[in-house]
Design a protein around this motif. Structure first.
Motif, PDB file in Angstrom:
ATOM      1  N   ALA A  38      47.136  58.953  27.921  1.00 19.30           N
ATOM      2  CA  ALA A  38      46.581  59.689  29.127  1.00 19.30           C
ATOM      3  C   ALA A  38      45.226  59.100  28.952  1.00 19.30           C
ATOM      4  O   ALA A  38      44.551  59.108  30.321  1.00 19.30           O
ATOM      5  CB  ALA A  38      47.015  60.965  29.055  1.00 19.30           C
ATOM      6  N   PHE A  39      44.433  59.163  27.863  1.00 15.75           N
ATOM      7  CA  PHE A  39      43.067  58.797  27.947  1.00 15.75           C
ATOM      8  C   PHE A  39      42.824  57.445  28.531  1.00 15.75           C
ATOM      9  O   PHE A  39      42.050  57.335  29.143  1.00 15.75           O
ATOM     10  CB  PHE A  39      42.458  59.132  26.287  1.00 15.75           C
ATOM     11  N   THR A  40      43.489  56.600  27.723  1.00 12.11           N
ATOM     12  CA  THR A  40      43.370  55.114  28.403  1.00 12.11           C
ATOM     13  C   THR A  40      43.609  55.153  29.840  1.00 12.11           C
ATOM     14  O   THR A  40      42.688  54.307  30.383  1.00 12.11           O
ATOM     15  CB  THR A  40      44.071  54.237  27.416  1.00 12.11           C
ATOM     16  N   ALA A  41      44.587  55.472  30.211  1.00 10.04           N
ATOM     17  CA  ALA A  41      45.156  55.566  31.686  1.00 10.04           C
ATOM     18  C   ALA A  41      44.024  56.158  32.542  1.00 10.04           C
ATOM     19  O   ALA A  41      43.495  55.613  33.625  1.00 10.04           O
ATOM     20  CB  ALA A  41      46.284  56.252  31.814  1.00 10.04           C
ATOM     21  N   GLY A  42      43.215  57.287  31.981  1.00 13.07           N
ATOM     22  CA  GLY A  42      42.467  57.867  32.902  1.00 13.07           C
ATOM     23  C   GLY A  42      40.971  57.122  32.869  1.00 13.07           C
ATOM     24  O   GLY A  42      40.485  57.002  33.834  1.00 13.07           O
ATOM     25  N   ILE A  43      40.803  56.390  31.739  1.00 15.24           N
ATOM     26  CA  ILE A  43      39.485  55.717  31.703  1.00 15.24           C
ATOM     27  C   ILE A  43      39.749  54.414  32.681  1.00 15.24           C
ATOM     28  O   ILE A  43      38.724  54.139  33.601  1.00 15.24           O
ATOM     29  CB  ILE A  43      39.074  55.280  30.377  1.00 15.24           C
ATOM     30  N   LEU A  44      40.730  53.784  32.631  1.00 14.59           N
ATOM     31  CA  LEU A  44      41.057  52.721  33.487  1.00 14.59           C
ATOM     32  C   LEU A  44      41.079  53.136  34.960  1.00 14.59           C
ATOM     33  O   LEU A  44      40.556  52.304  35.733  1.00 14.59           O
ATOM     34  CB  LEU A  44      42.257  51.834  32.985  1.00 14.59           C
ATOM     35  N   GLN A  45      41.464  54.112  35.177  1.00 11.87           N
ATOM     36  CA  GLN A  45      41.679  54.485  36.731  1.00 11.87           C
ATOM     37  C   GLN A  45      40.371  54.945  37.308  1.00 11.87           C
ATOM     38  O   GLN A  45      39.888  54.264  38.194  1.00 11.87           O
ATOM     39  CB  GLN A  45      42.447  55.801  36.885  1.00 11.87           C
ATOM     40  N   ARG A  46      39.542  55.532  36.133  1.00 16.39           N
ATOM     41  CA  ARG A  46      38.060  55.716  36.497  1.00 16.39           C
ATOM     42  C   ARG A  46      37.197  54.547  36.912  1.00 16.39           C
ATOM     43  O   ARG A  46      36.552  54.583  37.845  1.00 16.39           O
ATOM     44  CB  ARG A  46      37.546  56.840  35.627  1.00 16.39           C
ATOM     45  N   ILE A  47      37.458  53.594  35.926  1.00 18.33           N
ATOM     46  CA  ILE A  47      36.842  52.378  36.097  1.00 18.33           C
ATOM     47  C   ILE A  47      37.142  51.655  37.610  1.00 18.33           C
ATOM     48  O   ILE A  47      36.467  51.070  38.198  1.00 18.33           O
ATOM     49  CB  ILE A  47      37.178  51.409  34.915  1.00 18.33           C
ATOM     50  N   ARG A  48      38.259  51.604  37.845  1.00 19.85           N
ATOM     51  CA  ARG A  48      38.836  51.134  39.243  1.00 19.85           C
ATOM     52  C   ARG A  48      38.216  51.729  40.366  1.00 19.85           C
ATOM     53  O   ARG A  48      37.855  51.055  41.152  1.00 19.85           O
ATOM     54  CB  ARG A  48      40.563  51.101  39.331  1.00 19.85           C
ATOM     55  N   ASN A  49      38.255  53.126  40.255  1.00 20.95           N
ATOM     56  CA  ASN A  49      37.637  53.799  41.410  1.00 20.95           C
ATOM     57  C   ASN A  49      35.912  53.401  41.708  1.00 20.95           C
ATOM     58  O   ASN A  49      35.683  53.464  42.581  1.00 20.95           O
ATOM     59  CB  ASN A  49      37.737  55.276  41.073  1.00 20.95           C
ATOM     60  N   ALA A  50      35.652  53.487  40.347  1.00 18.37           N
ATOM     61  CA  ALA A  50      34.281  53.446  40.287  1.00 18.37           C
ATOM     62  C   ALA A  50      33.922  51.808  40.855  1.00 18.37           C
ATOM     63  O   ALA A  50      32.801  51.537  41.580  1.00 18.37           O
ATOM     64  CB  ALA A  50      33.460  53.114  38.918  1.00 18.37           C
ATOM     65  N   GLU A  51      34.613  50.580  40.517  1.00 20.25           N
ATOM     66  CA  GLU A  51      34.551  49.440  41.089  1.00 20.25           C
ATOM     67  C   GLU A  51      34.684  49.224  42.551  1.00 20.25           C
ATOM     68  O   GLU A  51      33.855  48.741  43.192  1.00 20.25           O
ATOM     69  CB  GLU A  51      35.613  48.371  40.366  1.00 20.25           C
ATOM     70  N   GLN A  52      35.585  50.111  42.899  1.00 21.33           N
ATOM     71  CA  GLN A  52      35.886  50.365  44.404  1.00 21.33           C
ATOM     72  C   GLN A  52      34.587  50.874  45.101  1.00 21.33           C
ATOM     73  O   GLN A  52      34.282  50.541  46.054  1.00 21.33           O
ATOM     74  CB  GLN A  52      37.117  51.063  44.723  1.00 21.33           C
ATOM     75  N   ASP A  53      34.390  52.016  44.726  1.00 24.03           N
ATOM     76  CA  ASP A  53      33.063  52.627  45.217  1.00 24.03           C
ATOM     77  C   ASP A  53      31.667  51.966  45.217  1.00 24.03           C
ATOM     78  O   ASP A  53      30.988  51.905  46.240  1.00 24.03           O
ATOM     79  CB  ASP A  53      32.694  54.088  44.366  1.00 24.03           C
ATOM     80  N   LEU A  54      31.503  51.054  43.997  1.00 23.39           N
ATOM     81  CA  LEU A  54      30.484  50.190  43.968  1.00 23.39           C
ATOM     82  C   LEU A  54      30.463  48.988  45.111  1.00 23.39           C
ATOM     83  O   LEU A  54      29.655  48.762  45.773  1.00 23.39           O
ATOM     84  CB  LEU A  54      30.482  49.591  42.722  1.00 23.39           C
ATOM     85  N   HIS A  55      31.886  48.517  45.263  1.00 23.53           N
ATOM     86  CA  HIS A  55      31.963  47.324  46.264  1.00 23.53           C
ATOM     87  C   HIS A  55      31.739  47.908  47.793  1.00 23.53           C
ATOM     88  O   HIS A  55      31.135  47.657  48.402  1.00 23.53           O
ATOM     89  CB  HIS A  55      33.334  47.032  46.310  1.00 23.53           C
ATOM     90  N   ARG A  56      32.136  49.265  47.987  1.00 24.75           N
ATOM     91  CA  ARG A  56      31.961  49.877  49.206  1.00 24.75           C
ATOM     92  C   ARG A  56      30.320  50.152  49.568  1.00 24.75           C
ATOM     93  O   ARG A  56      29.575  49.948  50.613  1.00 24.75           O
ATOM     94  CB  ARG A  56      32.627  51.185  49.521  1.00 24.75           C
ATOM     95  N   ALA A  57      29.548  50.725  48.483  1.00 25.26           N
ATOM     96  CA  ALA A  57      28.300  50.946  48.773  1.00 25.26           C
ATOM     97  C   ALA A  57      27.711  49.359  48.812  1.00 25.26           C
ATOM     98  O   ALA A  57      26.563  49.699  49.783  1.00 25.26           O
ATOM     99  CB  ALA A  57      27.837  51.471  47.245  1.00 25.26           C
ATOM    100  N   LEU A  58      28.002  48.512  48.405  1.00 25.48           N
ATOM    101  CA  LEU A  58      27.336  47.162  48.582  1.00 25.48           C
ATOM    102  C   LEU A  58      27.481  46.663  49.855  1.00 25.48           C
ATOM    103  O   LEU A  58      26.584  46.156  50.358  1.00 25.48           O
ATOM    104  CB  LEU A  58      27.781  46.261  47.432  1.00 25.48           C
TER     105      LEU A  58
END
Length: 61
Positions: free
Chosen positions: A3-23
């Motif tokens: 669950a920890f690994t899955a959570g970190i990977l999901q948070r990374i995907r979300n942050a990448e998407q948020d960064l892309h939208r901000a740019l």
């Protein structure tokens, strides 16, 4: 995958998407915030031995 690994990977995907939208929207401050969050999550993943696929850095449109 635990669950920890899955959570970190999901948070990374979300942050990448948020960064892309901000740019895309031209919000430089939000892009800096999201990039910092992404850097922290990647560091945390590395500290726990979670391997990440390399990604090309986002570019401003």
């Amino acid at each position: 995958m635990d669950a920890f690994t899955a959570g970190i990977l999901q948070r990374i995907r979300n942050a990448e998407q948020d960064l892309h939208r901000a740019l895309e929207s031209g919000d430089d401050f939000l892009a800096e915030v999201e990039q910092s969050e992404l850097d922290d999550l990647r560091r945390l993943a590395a500290e726990h031995g979670i391997e990440l696929m390399p990604v090309a850095p986002p570019t401003a449109a």
